[in-house]
Design a protein around this motif. Structure first.
Motif, short mmCIF file in Angstrom:
data_model
loop_
_atom_site.label_atom_id
_atom_site.label_comp_id
_atom_site.label_asym_id
_atom_site.label_seq_id
_atom_site.Cartn_x
_atom_site.Cartn_y
_atom_site.Cartn_z
N ALA A 115 -18.43 -20.21 -8.12
CA ALA A 115 -18.48 -20.05 -9.57
C ALA A 115 -19.91 -19.81 -10.04
O ALA A 115 -20.15 -18.98 -10.93
CB ALA A 115 -17.91 -21.30 -10.25
N ILE A 116 -20.85 -20.50 -9.45
CA ILE A 116 -22.26 -20.36 -9.84
C ILE A 116 -22.84 -19.05 -9.30
O ILE A 116 -23.49 -18.29 -10.03
CB ILE A 116 -23.08 -21.55 -9.31
N GLU A 117 -22.56 -18.76 -8.04
CA GLU A 117 -23.18 -17.60 -7.42
C GLU A 117 -22.62 -16.28 -7.92
O GLU A 117 -23.35 -15.29 -8.05
CB GLU A 117 -23.01 -17.67 -5.90
N LEU A 118 -21.32 -16.26 -8.24
CA LEU A 118 -20.68 -14.99 -8.57
C LEU A 118 -20.55 -14.71 -10.06
O LEU A 118 -20.22 -13.58 -10.45
CB LEU A 118 -19.29 -14.93 -7.93
N ALA A 119 -20.79 -15.71 -10.90
CA ALA A 119 -20.66 -15.48 -12.35
C ALA A 119 -21.52 -14.31 -12.83
O ALA A 119 -21.04 -13.49 -13.63
CB ALA A 119 -21.00 -16.76 -13.11
N PRO A 120 -22.78 -14.18 -12.40
CA PRO A 120 -23.58 -13.04 -12.88
C PRO A 120 -23.02 -11.68 -12.47
O PRO A 120 -23.37 -10.66 -13.07
CB PRO A 120 -24.95 -13.28 -12.22
N MET A 121 -22.14 -11.66 -11.47
CA MET A 121 -21.54 -10.40 -11.02
C MET A 121 -20.20 -10.11 -11.69
O MET A 121 -19.56 -9.10 -11.41
CB MET A 121 -21.34 -10.44 -9.49
N GLY A 122 -19.75 -11.05 -12.55
CA GLY A 122 -18.50 -10.83 -13.27
C GLY A 122 -17.28 -11.45 -12.64
O GLY A 122 -16.15 -11.08 -12.99
N PHE A 123 -17.47 -12.42 -11.74
CA PHE A 123 -16.35 -13.07 -11.08
C PHE A 123 -16.26 -14.53 -11.52
O PHE A 123 -17.28 -15.20 -11.69
CB PHE A 123 -16.50 -13.03 -9.55
N THR A 124 -15.04 -15.02 -11.67
CA THR A 124 -14.81 -16.43 -11.94
C THR A 124 -13.91 -16.99 -10.85
O THR A 124 -13.18 -16.25 -10.18
CB THR A 124 -14.16 -16.64 -13.32
N THR A 125 -13.95 -18.30 -10.67
CA THR A 125 -13.19 -18.95 -9.61
C THR A 125 -12.42 -20.15 -10.16
O THR A 125 -12.78 -20.72 -11.20
CB THR A 125 -14.10 -19.45 -8.47
N ALA A 126 -11.38 -20.51 -9.45
CA ALA A 126 -10.62 -21.73 -9.77
C ALA A 126 -9.80 -22.09 -8.55
O ALA A 126 -9.59 -21.27 -7.66
CB ALA A 126 -9.71 -21.51 -10.98
N ALA A 127 -9.35 -23.33 -8.50
CA ALA A 127 -8.49 -23.79 -7.40
C ALA A 127 -7.38 -24.66 -7.96
O ALA A 127 -7.56 -25.35 -8.97
CB ALA A 127 -9.30 -24.57 -6.37
N VAL A 128 -6.25 -24.62 -7.29
CA VAL A 128 -5.13 -25.50 -7.62
C VAL A 128 -4.98 -26.50 -6.49
O VAL A 128 -4.92 -26.13 -5.32
CB VAL A 128 -3.84 -24.70 -7.80
N ALA A 129 -4.95 -27.79 -6.85
CA ALA A 129 -4.87 -28.87 -5.87
C ALA A 129 -3.54 -29.60 -6.04
O ALA A 129 -3.44 -30.55 -6.82
CB ALA A 129 -6.04 -29.85 -6.07
N PRO A 130 -2.52 -29.19 -5.30
CA PRO A 130 -1.24 -29.89 -5.39
C PRO A 130 -1.28 -31.22 -4.65
O PRO A 130 -2.12 -31.46 -3.78
CB PRO A 130 -0.26 -28.93 -4.69
N GLY A 131 -0.33 -32.08 -5.01
CA GLY A 131 -0.03 -33.24 -4.19
C GLY A 131 0.99 -32.82 -3.15
O GLY A 131 0.88 -31.74 -2.57
N LEU A 132 2.00 -33.64 -2.92
CA LEU A 132 3.02 -33.29 -1.94
C LEU A 132 3.98 -32.26 -2.52
O LEU A 132 4.53 -32.45 -3.61
CB LEU A 132 3.79 -34.54 -1.51
N VAL A 133 4.15 -31.15 -1.79
CA VAL A 133 5.02 -30.07 -2.23
C VAL A 133 6.05 -29.81 -1.14
O VAL A 133 5.74 -29.82 0.05
CB VAL A 133 4.22 -28.78 -2.50
N GLU A 134 7.26 -29.54 -1.55
CA GLU A 134 8.35 -29.27 -0.61
C GLU A 134 8.19 -27.87 -0.04
O GLU A 134 8.51 -26.87 -0.67
CB GLU A 134 9.69 -29.36 -1.34
N THR A 135 7.65 -27.77 1.18
CA THR A 135 7.51 -26.50 1.88
C THR A 135 7.82 -26.73 3.36
O THR A 135 7.84 -27.88 3.82
CB THR A 135 6.09 -25.92 1.77
N PRO A 136 8.00 -25.65 4.14
CA PRO A 136 8.19 -25.85 5.58
C PRO A 136 7.03 -26.59 6.23
O PRO A 136 7.22 -27.38 7.16
CB PRO A 136 8.30 -24.40 6.10
N LEU A 137 5.81 -26.37 5.74
CA LEU A 137 4.64 -27.02 6.32
C LEU A 137 4.63 -28.52 6.08
O LEU A 137 4.17 -29.29 6.93
CB LEU A 137 3.36 -26.40 5.74
N THR A 138 5.13 -28.96 4.93
CA THR A 138 4.99 -30.37 4.56
C THR A 138 6.26 -31.18 4.77
O THR A 138 6.34 -32.32 4.30
CB THR A 138 4.58 -30.49 3.07
N ASP A 139 7.26 -30.63 5.44
CA ASP A 139 8.50 -31.38 5.61
C ASP A 139 8.26 -32.69 6.33
O ASP A 139 8.62 -33.75 5.86
CB ASP A 139 9.53 -30.54 6.37
N MET A 140 7.62 -32.66 7.50
CA MET A 140 7.26 -33.86 8.26
C MET A 140 8.42 -34.83 8.40
O MET A 140 8.28 -36.04 8.34
CB MET A 140 6.06 -34.57 7.61
#
Length: 265
Positions: free
Chosen positions: A169-194
């Motif tokens: 976010a800091i490095e790329l803002a002057p070039m016109g880029f913005t960043t964000a992330a989504v941090a889920p908890g437990l989600v029902e997917t094949p990876l998280t079935d366990m």
């Protein structure tokens, strides 16, 4: 919440959260490049459902040098731009701490962290040359800021993704880029079935620790990526949005849950 006229590349989008995000962006009006390491012929239902005017699938093994550039190039060749990059690729593969090897560390960090860096480099270089900015999103996890047993490598990789989201976010803002992330908890997917689908008691024990009393679906998560990619979120950069049903807000997840609490949920 509309993405009309935009082009999105979503890594790790043959299943799970990535697949839901790619479809959600498609419904919001974006042209979308679906991608994973799996060959197209192994995904007949997905590839047959895509209209080449608005969506394509590109197989790219991001553990290999040059594949990030090839993926971004394919998007430019098909749709003439990349406005949104979703760095969703990642997995969980975890031995106990005392059994972790350097090879296992390198593999997880390459897949979960370096693949996002490589795709970001490829997108930014191409866009800067075309005098365009863009939006860069990451799939991270509550495990990037909170931890649990037997998650040494995964948690370290997601912590790195969180830091990367802020740093870019800091490095790329002057070039016109913005960043964000989504941090889920437990989600029902094949990876998280366990085993949670086959172990009813274990599944209920997990649900009882989530304040909203249910495990998330991919459809709970995908709209956040659409919002963060949209013009409505254009002033936000470096943010990490937690979508976890209240897990991060809870102090003592393992305390006994009363019957009154269960019935209230």
């Amino acid at each position: 919440m509309r993405l009309d006229g935009k082009v999105a590349v979503v890594s790790g989008s043959s299943s799970g959260i990535g697949l839901a995000v790619a479809h959600a962006m498609l419904r919001a009006g974006a042209k979308v490049v679906f991608s994973s390491e799996r060959p197209a012929e192994s995904l007949p239902e997905l590839t047959a459902s895509l209209d080449p005017q608005s969506a394509i699938y590109v197989a790219a093994n991001l553990l290999e040098d040059g594949q990030a550039e090839r993926l971004i190039d394919a998007a430019w060749q098909q749709f003439g731009a990349v406005d949104i990059l979703v760095n969703n690729l990642g997995t969980y593969r975890e031995p106990p701490l005392l059994e972790v090897t350097r090879q296992q560390f390198d593999w997880i960090m390459h897949l979960n962290v370096w693949s996002g860096i490589a795709l970001t480099q490829a997108m930014v270089r191409r866009n800067v040359a075309a005098k365009r900015g863009g939006r860069i999103l990451f799939s991270t996890s509550l495990n990037g800021s909170r931890s649990e047993p037997l998650h040494t490598l995964y948690d370290a990789s997601k912590g790195a993704v969180n830091a990367l989201t802020r740093q870019l976010a800091i490095e790329l803002a002057p070039m016109g880029f913005t960043t964000a992330a989504v941090a889920p908890g437990l989600v029902e997917t094949p990876l998280t079935d366990m085993g949670l689908r086959s172990d009813a008691a274990g599944r209920q024990a997990v649900i009882d620790q989530i304040p909203v009393r249910r495990i998330a679906t991919v459809d709970d998560i995908a709209p956040w990526f659409v919002f963060l990619a949209s013009d409505a979120a254009s002033y936000s950069t470096g943010c990490i949005v937690t979508v976890d049903g209240g897990l991060d807000a809870q102090q003592m997840a393992l305390r006994p849950i009363t019957e009154a609490e269960k019935s209230f949920g």
